[in-house]
Design an enzyme around this catalytic site. Structure first.
Site, PDB file in Angstrom:
ATOM      1  N   SER A 139       2.523   5.225  -8.052  1.00  0.00           N
ATOM      2  CA  SER A 139       1.699   5.846  -7.015  1.00  0.00           C
ATOM      3  C   SER A 139       2.268   5.476  -5.656  1.00  0.00           C
ATOM      4  CB  SER A 139       0.256   5.338  -7.110  1.00  0.00           C
ATOM      5  OG  SER A 139      -0.508   5.727  -5.984  1.00  0.00           O
ATOM      6  N   TYR A 152      -5.652  -1.387  -8.055  1.00  0.00           N
ATOM      7  CA  TYR A 152      -4.823  -0.222  -8.382  1.00  0.00           C
ATOM      8  C   TYR A 152      -3.467  -0.313  -7.682  1.00  0.00           C
ATOM      9  CZ  TYR A 152      -3.462   4.706  -8.692  1.00  0.00           C
ATOM     10  OH  TYR A 152      -2.792   5.883  -8.928  1.00  0.00           O
TER      11      TYR A 152
END
Length: 263
Positions: A139, A152
């Site tokens: 990401s 995350y």
């Protein structure tokens, strides 16, 4: 139409929706023999109507399940050429001081240990075929702060380093390992934010921080995944590709400070 994956076997985890579903179907459309895997029953919908795909329910962060997944692909299709370790969870948006060890443990188990297990168990089988590719979905949140919650973001930064390390350890094997770093994409993970923005009439604000001024769709990530897995990317190895409309060129954010918010 290109048929870049005729005779190739591809595993895609997190294939029950979003990026995983789009990628699994795109591989199949280009002749690939696809094993779509997900913890959800929705993975059956992903392979519906595809003659060259099967679905398996697995936990991407469980070693036994990954071993079973790789074995099933090899038994059913005769070998393995590509593994796309795409499964992941968001872990919410709680800050460092508001989140629990239990949440961090689960996020790291799925998002980071999952790709580690994929590399560990898929690479030897891909070597048996003479080489291939492993892709991990990271990401832009793993590139620098400001694009996701702490757990995350840390897990995705780990994925990027894992890819770099694995590429080095697989030197001379002809197995390439790369990461894809999506920006804001409309998927099951982000659906609540998209639905809320539309409900309050602010859908035009989605993706406004990137130069393209829009969010992305899963198929745009799938296109990059197919390129990186194909022979066209034969000299791309150990890299983290941002596919984010230009967001990571700046990462503009509102900074959260200890005990207060700075504006």
């Amino acid at each position: 139409m290109q048929v870049r994956f005729a005779g190739k076997t591809i595993i895609v985890t997190g294939a029950g929706s979003g990026i995983g579903r789009a990628t699994a179907r795109a591989f199949a459309a280009e002749g690939g023999q696809v094993v779509a895997a997900d913890l959800s029953d929705a993975v059956e919908e992903t392979v519906a109507g595809l003659d060259n795909a099967i679905a398996l329910r697995i936990d991407a962060g469980d070693e036994g399940d990954i071993q079973r997944l790789v074995a099933a692909a090899c038994d059913h299709f005769g070998g393995l050429d590509v593994f796309h370790a795409n499964a992941g969870i968001s872990g919410g948006a709680d800050g460092i001081f508001d989140s629990s060890v239990e949440l961090w443990t689960e996020v790291l188990r799925v998002n980071l240990i999952g790709p580690f297990l994929a590399i560990k168990h898929a690479a030897p089988r891909i070597v048996e075929r003479g080489g291939g590719a492993i892709l991990c979905t990271a990401s832009v949140a793993g590139l620098r702060s400001g694009a996701g919650g702490p757990a995350y973001s840390a897990s995705k930064a780990g994925v990027i380093n894992l890819v770099q390390t694995a590429a080095q350890q697989l030197a001379t094997s002809n197995v390439r390992v790369n990461a894809i770093c999506p920006g804001l994409i409309e998927t099951g993970m982000t659906q609540r934010a998209f639905d809320y923005a539309r409900e309050v009439g602010k859908q035009d604000k989605l993706g406004q921080l990137n130069p393209l001024r829009r969010a992305g769709v899963p198929e745009e990530i799938a296109s990059v995944a197919l390129f990186l897995a194909s022979d066209e990317a034969s000299y791309v190895n150990g890299q983290a590709w941002a596919v984010d409309g230009g967001l990571s060129s700046s990462h503009p954010v509102t900074r959260q400070m200890f005990g207060k918010t700075a504006f």
